[in-house]
Motif scaffolding. Structure first.
Motif, PDB file in Angstrom:
ATOM      1  N   GLU A 149      68.386  68.107  12.341  1.00 33.47           N
ATOM      2  CA  GLU A 149      68.485  69.441  12.950  1.00 33.47           C
ATOM      3  C   GLU A 149      67.127  70.141  12.956  1.00 33.47           C
ATOM      4  OE1 GLU A 149      72.310  67.968  11.795  1.00 33.47           O
ATOM      5  OE2 GLU A 149      70.523  68.299  10.545  1.00 33.47           O
ATOM      6  N   SER A 203      64.897  68.458  15.539  1.00 35.11           N
ATOM      7  CA  SER A 203      65.335  68.897  16.860  1.00 35.11           C
ATOM      8  C   SER A 203      64.812  70.292  17.173  1.00 35.11           C
ATOM      9  CB  SER A 203      66.862  68.870  16.948  1.00 35.11           C
ATOM     10  OG  SER A 203      67.306  69.287  18.210  1.00 35.11           O
ATOM     11  N   SER A 238      61.100  70.126  18.002  1.00 28.97           N
ATOM     12  CA  SER A 238      60.744  69.338  19.176  1.00 28.97           C
ATOM     13  C   SER A 238      60.902  70.102  20.481  1.00 28.97           C
ATOM     14  CB  SER A 238      61.603  68.078  19.235  1.00 28.97           C
ATOM     15  OG  SER A 238      61.414  67.279  18.089  1.00 28.97           O
ATOM     16  N   ASN A 264      66.204  65.071  23.400  1.00 26.89           N
ATOM     17  CA  ASN A 264      66.683  64.059  22.457  1.00 26.89           C
ATOM     18  C   ASN A 264      65.527  63.540  21.616  1.00 26.89           C
ATOM     19  OD1 ASN A 264      69.493  63.903  23.437  1.00 26.89           O
ATOM     20  ND2 ASN A 264      68.554  63.083  25.305  1.00 26.89           N
ATOM     21  N   PRO A 265      65.128  64.281  20.581  1.00 25.98           N
ATOM     22  CA  PRO A 265      63.994  63.868  19.756  1.00 25.98           C
ATOM     23  C   PRO A 265      64.271  62.557  19.028  1.00 25.98           C
ATOM     24  CG  PRO A 265      65.170  65.702  18.736  1.00 25.98           C
ATOM     25  CD  PRO A 265      65.740  65.538  20.105  1.00 25.98           C
TER      26      PRO A 265
END
Length: 270
Positions: free
Chosen positions: A84, A87, A90, A94-95
């Motif tokens: 989380e 993410s 980023s 979709n990291p």
């Protein structure tokens, strides 16, 4: 590596890192984001000197083991974070479980271009995918530097960084205020400046004349508008790629790749 696992995606540190997706924040902090195993690996291998911190999820994937080792060998700070948090840091939807923060740099044109024989100049290039692809092609063709001129996109934009797949860390990348600055810089280093333009002479003619054998800097213009008359006037000559089929035109990145390689072939076959 710290033992604590970052778990709060709303923390101040995470917000500060995620803000680097914006140009204003990158310039203010002198930092940029590097996302994904491939890009972070290349960063650690080729530019550990600018790598500040690497954040990864906790796992046993091959890339994580390698990145842990590279960060340790380079003395780079490594921290674990939850998916989380990664993410939230980023810019991607979709990291891939790893984000690094690196310090941006300002290169010296005279140092970067000393002895250069092949250079790409990007003038008013706005699409990050195109910019990254041209930089990657320049790297593959053995170019000595890439110059972002005028209002071109920031080379440290997350999408540019991703699309270079690590080439950003392989060759000197310069940012100059104007195309005139870029052309003057390459000329001072002994290169000819060739404008890639549909109104120019055929690239095969230029090669037959031996024009591509010497040090060359290619000027590539905006995806939609190309190069203006004033822009073309700055160059030593304009050169075009012929269209043999029914295609209306070539994508900027495709045309740039062909011209860079055509020059590399000419320089290596002398």
């Amino acid at each position: 590596m710290t033992e604590e696992i970052l778990s709060n995606p709303k923390s101040e540190r995470v917000r500060r890192i995620s803000s680097l997706a914006r140009k204003k924040e990158r310039q203010s902090h002198g930092r940029f984001l590097v996302e994904g195993p491939q890009a972070v690996r290349e960063l650690l291998v080729h530019r550990p000197d600018v790598t500040e911190t690497v954040y990864t999820t906790l796992g046993t994937e091959t890339w994580q083991i390698e990145i842990d080792r590279l960060a340790s060998d380079a003395g780079v700070r490594l921290e674990r974070a939850t998916p989380e948090v990664i993410s939230a840091m980023s810019e991607t939807v979709n990291p891939q479980g790893v984000v690094a923060v690196a310090r941006s740099w300002d290169g010296s044109a005279s140092e970067a271009l000393a002895g250069a024989r092949l250079v790409a100049i990007l003038h008013e290039i706005r699409d990050p995918g195109n910019a990254g692809t041209v930089l990657r092609a320049a790297d593959a063709a053995g170019a000595d530097a890439v110059i972002f001129a005028g209002e071109s996109i920031d080379p440290f934009h997350p999408k540019v960084v991703r699309s270079t797949t690590g080439s950003l860390f392989h060759i000197p990348v310069l940012v100059l205020a104007t195309l005139d600055d870029a052309v003057q810089a390459v000329r001072a280093a002994g290169l000819s400046a060739f404008a890639a333009d549909v109104r120019g002479s055929d690239v095969l003619e230029a090669r037959a004349e031996g024009a591509l054998d010497g040090p060359v800097a290619w000027v590539f213009g905006n995806e939609a508008r190309g190069l203006s008359e004033a822009d073309r006037a700055l160059a030593d000559r304009s050169v075009r790629l012929p269209i043999y089929g029914a295609a209306e035109s070539l994508n900027l990145a495709t045309a740039a790749s062909v011209l860079l390689y055509e020059t590399a072939f000419a320089q290596r076959s002398r």
